[in-house]
Enzyme design. Structure first.
Site, mmCIF file in Angstrom:
data_model
loop_
_atom_site.group_PDB
_atom_site.id
_atom_site.type_symbol
_atom_site.label_atom_id
_atom_site.label_comp_id
_atom_site.label_asym_id
_atom_site.label_seq_id
_atom_site.Cartn_x
_atom_site.Cartn_y
_atom_site.Cartn_z
ATOM 1 N N LYS A 191 119.509 -21.181 -74.458
ATOM 2 C CA LYS A 191 119.883 -21.462 -75.859
ATOM 3 C C LYS A 191 119.375 -20.291 -76.704
ATOM 4 C CE LYS A 191 117.643 -25.275 -75.258
ATOM 5 N NZ LYS A 191 118.017 -26.600 -75.802
ATOM 6 N N ARG A 192 119.759 -20.223 -77.955
ATOM 7 C CA ARG A 192 119.267 -19.140 -78.812
ATOM 8 C C ARG A 192 117.740 -19.184 -78.818
ATOM 9 N NH1 ARG A 192 122.778 -16.380 -82.332
ATOM 10 N NH2 ARG A 192 120.899 -15.196 -82.783
ATOM 11 N N LYS A 200 125.925 -30.915 -71.807
ATOM 12 C CA LYS A 200 126.636 -30.221 -70.735
ATOM 13 C C LYS A 200 125.846 -30.327 -69.423
ATOM 14 C CE LYS A 200 128.400 -27.177 -74.335
ATOM 15 N NZ LYS A 200 128.100 -25.965 -75.158
#
Ligand SMILES: CCc1ccc([C@H](C)CC(=O)N[C@@H]2O[C@H](CO)[C@@H](O)[C@H](O)[C@H]2O)cc1
Length: 869
Positions: free
Chosen positions: A602-603, A717
């Site tokens: 993730k960021r 996801k």
């Protein structure tokens, strides 16, 4: 108008000869690339392009004729990723193209990696918009996305000397077969200038030109649209200036236009407040509103009917200038009264909030807004004045009640004090004197209170960090100008009501909703994990689950079936091997597929706490180094993968990337460790990387400080791909726990409601976990090189004298480590692990973006499915 490369005719069977098609289209490619996968990719892409265009035109023509209400999703970001696989599968063409490519000695697998990602987004918000488009088309909902056709998307991340470096994203260099240029669809957009007798006379103008990106639904003829705007100069070349030798001036306009859509701002949760950013926002919003109104007026003459035919969803505050621009268009261009314009606007616009991080909430200085958009600033002032006037009585009533309550409390206290003083005075035989001016003081104070209280509701507010500077709070403008406001997960929608907009909830609670995020099962399960999907389809006896995710529930009984578990585990092993091969290819590190694959992608952001994960790995490394052979034999080996971009100006995030790279370097080259632990930082995390990483994961980390991650979507996801979640009670982790059963998640850490108190007390925080201290001491001791470089990173969580550790890593570390031990314990029982992995996939159909979009369509947009006959 639409450019369709000549393709071969059908091969007499009416069935299009796709192979000939592809070969013909190859000639069409712009790059003149030599024969090979990239040229073949272009050929395939252009041949698919034609089929897309047919479906697109049929859909748009049908919707134009039927004229159903449309929703327009306004977003500064659309993180689309690659298109080929999605388009071929959604249109059910995979068979034809696989066969054709076989004939041409290749395969879809081979050509698809030639495509560059359309990375027109930063992270969660942009990818959500892309998933939403897929679901809107699949649900046959009349709707378009509206955005910006950035010349350069999200920067490409590379690693050099153990640090992140950013490289331009030349995604359009080989042309773009997935867009249709619309030279006939152009609108003027003005900037700067002044107001002359109430009329705005822009000082600068550019042309917004449309590019349409067809969005094919899954197993439906519907193909909706993503319209992206490019900026063109009104005059390409100023020949006078050129002839006068002023070459810079000659192309000045072109330069200015180009810069508007040149590049995506790479910040993921910190507003930059740059004027060009506002210019980008206004540019695509104005073009989109003008476009929608123009198409509306083709069929209708009375704009008061617009709310019945159009709804604009603002993806966070980035498009919120739309509230003022719609008012300007309705009043200044279409001659409506202010009230009529406001009635239409507030019935047409809705707002989604995606973050509670103060630094991410956009507040534009009045100075900047008034300079770039003088008429809009004037309108925002009027909107604010009328808004405050409309709530004045309510606020005065509130103030009165509060003052009365306070006065009563004060009077009571005073009376008590007075009685006491009088009793004391009486005891000493003395009288007490009365004082006049105190009464006068009370009267004056009341007036200020209402004005003061009204400030909390004002869209225009003083900058508390820079007195005197006035700011336009775009979130407040969005709430006041919208008929619906929603958060993106249950806990987040509550937090924005209690912490961000309480004063608005008090006035119109019915306006606030929740719409828990979702992800498209096409890209994020069926297409990125075809092996697991085939097993699911076989078990369920149908692939209907791809369009109706609630059917996944029927997979639950198979979790109890050992042979099914064995096949499930074998596929996970297969995907782990694919990921291991990718790790080898990209980083050179050889990893075994026996260990537990533990992923955090993730960021990079302090609130997402990649640093806490890194500290836990340092301690795991230490444990391995100090372990006896017996102890080592009992350890659960791990491959720990990190991925994520740090915003280019985000100092601490870049340090975190640096530390992970150093740990990786040290651990992976330490012969003592072997396969017991491998730490990998996979560079350039993006949509296509996620499609390789997520299916290969067994454990994914979503460990943000409770109350900071609005929702998260990668958690969904991973869960759908049978990967366990270790995480906090934050964002959608909570709803995943509710669906999967919390006993199947590794939940740890403090709860959101405890945060404020713990932050108060953190300066006296003493009970550091010894594993925490040991790990940080290793960093300080230089175990991972360059201790000085990591000094302020360590201090940011470990030195309360500097009031740090805002995201409470030290508080959560012990329970985090304990949760990680629980993970190891369960992983030793592969049968039970696999059983629960199946439960994950079976239990999380709720997180399909089809469910999310269906809720938006019913509860906000009032848009109905309009499939082609
Ligand atoms: C002004 C700079 C800026 C740019 C982007 C943003 C986005 C709102 C940040 C973002 O992507 N938020 C993420 O949105 C996802 C989709 O709803 C959520 O799942 C994530 O929790 C949230 O962080 C804020 C500020």
């Amino acid at each position: 108008e639409i450019n369709k490369p000549a393709t071969s005719s059908s091969n007499g069977s009416g069935k299009q000869d796709v192979a000939a098609d592809i070969v013909a289209a190859e000639k069409y490619t712009v790059t003149g690339a030599p024969a090979g996968p990239s040229k073949l990719y272009q050929g395939v892409a252009w041949s698919v392009h034609n089929k897309l265009v047919d479906a697109f035109e049929a859909t748009q023509a049908y919707w134009k004729e039927k004229d159903p209400k449309h929703v327009y999703y306004l977003s500064a970001e659309f993180l689309m990723g690659r298109t080929l696989t999605n388009a071929v599968h959604n249109m059910g063409l995979e068979g034809e193209y696989a066969e054709a490519l076989k004939k041409l000695g290749s395969s879809l697998e081979e050509v698809r990696s030639q495509e560059l990602d359309a990375a027109l987004g930063n992270g969660g918000l942009g990818r959500l918009a892309a998933c939403f488009l897929d679901s809107m088309a699949t649900l046959d909902l009349p709707g378009w996305g509206y955005g910006i056709r950035y010349r350069y998307g999200m920067f490409r991340q590379a690693v050099k000397d153990g640090l992140q470096v950013e490289l331009p994203d030349y995604w359009l260099d080989n042309g773009n077969p997935w867009e249709i240029r619309r030279p006939a669809t152009q609108f003027k957009v003005g900037f700067y200038g002044s107001l002359q007798d109430g009329k705005w006379v822009p000082g600068e103008e550019v042309i917004a030109e449309a590019y349409d990106v067809p969005i094919p639904g899954y197993k439906t003829k519907t193909c909706s649209n993503l319209r992206l705007w490019d900026a063109l100069p009104t005059t390409e070349l100023d020949l006078q200036a050129f002839n006068a030798g002023d070459y810079v001036k000659a192309v000045e306009q072109k330069r200015k236009a180009d810069e508007i859509t040149a590049v995506l701002y790479p910040n993921d949760a910190t507003e930059e407040g740059k004027e060009l950013r506002l210019k980008q926002q206004f540019f695509f919003v104005s073009a989109s509103l003008q476009d929608t109104i123009a198409r509306y007026l083709e069929k209708h003459s009375d704009l008061s009917g617009l709310p019945e035919k159009a709804c604009f969803q603002m993806n966070d505050t980035h498009p919120t200038i739309a509230v003022a621009e719609l008012m300007r268009l309705l009043i200044d261009v279409h001659g409506l009264s202010y009230d009529d314009a406001w009635a239409i606007t507030t019935k047409t616009v809705a707002y989604t909030n995606h973050t509670v991080m103060p630094e991410a909430l956009e507040k534009w200085p009045v100075r900047v807004l008034a300079k770039l958009l003088p008429r809009h600033m004037q309108l925002i002032e009027e909107i604010n004045d009328r808004w405050l006037a409309s709530i004045k009585d309510h606020v005065a009533g509130k103030v009165e009640k509060e003052l009365a309550a306070k006065a009563a409390a004060v009077a009571e206290a005073k009376a008590a004090a007075k009685a006491e003083a009088q009793a004391a005075a009486k005891a000493e035989g003395k009288e007490l004197a009365e004082d006049e001016e105190e009464a006068a003081e009370e009267k004056k104070e009341e007036v200020d209170h209402v004005a003061e209280a009204l400030k909390a509701y004002s869209i225009i507010q003083e900058n508390q960090w820079n007195k005197g500077e006035m700011l336009v709070n775009m979130a407040y403008l969005a709430v006041v100008g919208s008929f619906a406001v929603n958060g993106v997960a249950a806990i987040h929608s509550e937090i924005i009501k209690t912490d961000i907009f309480p004063q608005f909830v008090e006035l119109f609670p019915e306006r606030f909703q929740n719409k828990t995020n979702g992800v498209t099962l096409r890209r994020w399960l069926a297409y990125c994990n075809p092996e697991l999907s085939a097993l699911i389809t076989e078990a369920l006896g149908t692939d209907a689950w791809v369009k109706d995710a609630s059917l996944l529930e029927k997979l639950k009984p198979f979790a109890e079936d050992a042979s099914f578990r064995a096949r499930w585990r074998a596929i996970k092993q297969q995907k782990k091997a694919a990921l291991a091969a990718h790790i080898k290819e990209v980083t050179g590190y050889e990893v075994s597929t026996e260990p537990l694959f533990d992923i955090q992608v993730k960021r990079i952001h302090e609130y997402k706490r990649q640093f806490m994960n890194a500290i836990s790995l340092i301690y795991r490394y230490k444990t391995i180094k100090e372990a006896t052979p017996e102890e080592r034999a009992k350890m659960v080996p791990r491959v720990c993968v990190f991925g994520g971009k740090a915003a280019s100006a985000y100092y601490m995030a870049k340090k975190i990337v640096g530390l992970v790279l150093s740990i990786s370097e040290t651990v992976n080259n330490d012969p003592d460790v072997g396969d017991l632990l491998k730490v990998v930082f996979l560079p350039n995390y993006n949509v296509s990387e996620a499609e390789i990483i997520i299916p290969g994961a067994e454990l994914s980390q979503h460990i943000s400080t409770a109350g900071t991650e609005a929702s998260g979507t990668s958690n969904m996801k991973f869960a759908l791909n049978g990967s366990f979640i270790i995480g906090t009670m934050d964002g959608a982790n909570i709803e995943i726990g509710e669906n999967t059963g919390f006993e199947n998640l590794f939940i740890f850490g403090v709860k959101a409601e405890e945060i404020n108190r713990l932050r108060e007390e953190r300066k006296d925080f003493k009970d550091y976990d010894p594993r925490w201290t040991a790990a940080l001491d290793m960093v300080k001791a230089g175990a991972f090189g360059r201790p000085d470089y990591f000094d302020d990173l360590v201090a940011s969580v470990n030195d309360m004298t500097r009031g740090n550790d805002w995201f409470l890593l030290a508080n959560d570390f012990a329970s985090y480590m304990d949760a990680q031990d629980e993970v190891d314990k369960l992983y030793r029982d592969q049968e039970e692990w696999t059983r629960r992995s199946i439960i994950y996939t079976a239990s999380n159909g709720f997180f399909s973006s089809d469910r999310t979009i269906d809720q938006y369509a019913r509860e906000i947009w009032s848009v109905q499915p309009t499939p082609l006959p």
